[in-house]
Enzyme design. Structure first.
Site, PDB file in Angstrom:
ATOM      1  N   SER A  54     -23.679  32.031  66.594  1.00  0.00           N
ATOM      2  CA  SER A  54     -24.820  31.837  65.575  1.00  0.00           C
ATOM      3  C   SER A  54     -25.129  30.539  65.492  1.00  0.00           C
ATOM      4  O   SER A  54     -24.328  29.707  65.949  1.00  0.00           O
ATOM      5  CB  SER A  54     -24.105  32.286  64.287  1.00  0.00           C
ATOM      6  OG  SER A  54     -25.109  32.128  63.388  1.00  0.00           O
ATOM      7  N   TYR A 106     -18.444  32.033  56.665  1.00  0.00           N
ATOM      8  CA  TYR A 106     -18.921  32.289  58.081  1.00  0.00           C
ATOM      9  C   TYR A 106     -19.229  31.252  59.015  1.00  0.00           C
ATOM     10  O   TYR A 106     -18.922  31.397  60.085  1.00  0.00           O
ATOM     11  CB  TYR A 106     -20.298  32.987  57.480  1.00  0.00           C
ATOM     12  CG  TYR A 106     -21.122  33.402  58.716  1.00  0.00           C
ATOM     13  CD1 TYR A 106     -20.827  34.712  59.447  1.00  0.00           C
ATOM     14  CD2 TYR A 106     -22.456  32.929  59.261  1.00  0.00           C
ATOM     15  CE1 TYR A 106     -21.469  35.168  60.427  1.00  0.00           C
ATOM     16  CE2 TYR A 106     -23.173  33.476  60.057  1.00  0.00           C
ATOM     17  CZ  TYR A 106     -22.655  34.637  60.914  1.00  0.00           C
ATOM     18  OH  TYR A 106     -23.372  35.045  62.110  1.00  0.00           O
TER      19      TYR A 106
HETATM   20  C1  8X3 Z   1     -26.944  34.335  61.237  1.00  0.00           C
HETATM   21  C2  8X3 Z   1     -27.830  33.102  61.202  1.00  0.00           C
HETATM   22  O1  8X3 Z   1     -29.434  31.694  59.919  1.00  0.00           O
HETATM   23  O2  8X3 Z   1     -29.302  34.159  59.339  1.00  0.00           O
HETATM   24  O3  8X3 Z   1     -25.892  34.294  62.300  1.00  0.00           O
HETATM   25  O4  8X3 Z   1     -27.557  32.615  58.536  1.00  0.00           O
HETATM   26  S1  8X3 Z   1     -28.555  32.791  59.768  1.00  0.00           S
END
Ligand code: 8X3
Length: 249
Positions: free
Chosen positions: A133, A146
């Site tokens: 991510s 996260y």
């Molecule tokens: C998710 C990225 O930008 O939606 O992995 O937090 S974001």
């Protein structure tokens, strides 16, 4: 399971980026092994794309070992299972949320990668794609559970490049920004209004946008390693800043 076709294993294949990737790789001629917890979803997907469904939770070591023992050749592994739970400041961190995020994103990737690595090497031209991510590269307020898990998952994946140097395995990290999937629904524990608000007034990426890039990665010749690919919507800048348009009447 034996296959004359090249075999791609996709975790978290029941929906979103995983499902779209399974479809994209099957369309490119791979025999796809779709792995997820939700049997009904992956059975339907496997029937649709002529692949194989294996019900397994990446947080369950024996289920992952069982998955590995069922597979013959493995050419491609897409570590896609993972996700977020909660959006809270460190001061109010929920340890259960943190544990879940570290178990699925970090240890889940570790378990599956470690179990399939010998087969990926044996294939003579293996590829490990890990879907991290932008949260693996940046931090944002209230997101430390996260972002820390995604940073760790990224570090695990990137470490393999040195450890596997000289072995026939390529490594690609895909770091997406906002993609409209079940991601926010899971993060907010089924609260649809909160989940929908994440994508309000922007044009987010779709799972298909990301799957097409993974398909491209998997179709490069074996000496070409796309190392790290960051994919954001045009409406998203680092630090999770969005260009949100006001709702039209
Ligand atoms: C998710 C990225 O930008 O939606 O992995 O937090 S974001």
């Amino acid at each position: 399971m034996s296959s004359a076709k090249r075999v791609a294993v996709v975790t978290g294949a029941s929906a979103g980026i995983g499902e779209a990737t399974a479809r994209a790789l099957a369309a490119q001629g791979f025999h796809v092994v779709a792995v997820a917890r939700r049997a009904d979803r992956i059975n339907a997907l496997a029937a649709d794309i002529g692949g194989t469904a294996v019900v397994a939770d990446v947080t369950d070591g024996s289920a992952v070992d069982e998955l590995a023992s069922r597979l013959g050749r493995v050419d491609v592994l897409v570590n896609n299972a993972g996700g977020a739970k909660g959006l809270a400041p460190v001061a109010d961190a929920d340890l259960e949320h943190w544990r879940w995020m570290w178990e699925t994103n970090v240890l889940g990737t570790l378990r599956v990668t470690r179990a399939l690595l010998p087969k990926l090497i044996d294939s003579g031209d293996g590829l490990i794609v890990t879907v991290t991510s932008i949260a693996a590269l940046e931090t944002y307020d209230n997101g430390a559970g996260y972002t820390s898990a995604k940073h760790a998952q990224g570090a695990l994946h990137r470490t393999l490049r040195g450890e596997l140097l000289g072995k026939p395995v390529r490594l690609t990290e895909i770091a997406p920004g906002a993609v409209e999937t079940e991601f926010s629904l899971v993060r907010f524990d089924g609260d649809k209004e909160r989940a929908d608000a994440v994508y309000q007034g922007i044009t987010p990426l779709t799972a298909q946008d990301v799957a097409e890039v993974i398909g491209f990665v998997a179709s490069r010749p074996s000496h070409v390693d796309l190392d790290q690919i960051v994919i954001r919507p045009r409406d998203q800048a680092p630090g999770s800043r969005f260009n949100r348009r006001a709702p039209q009447d």
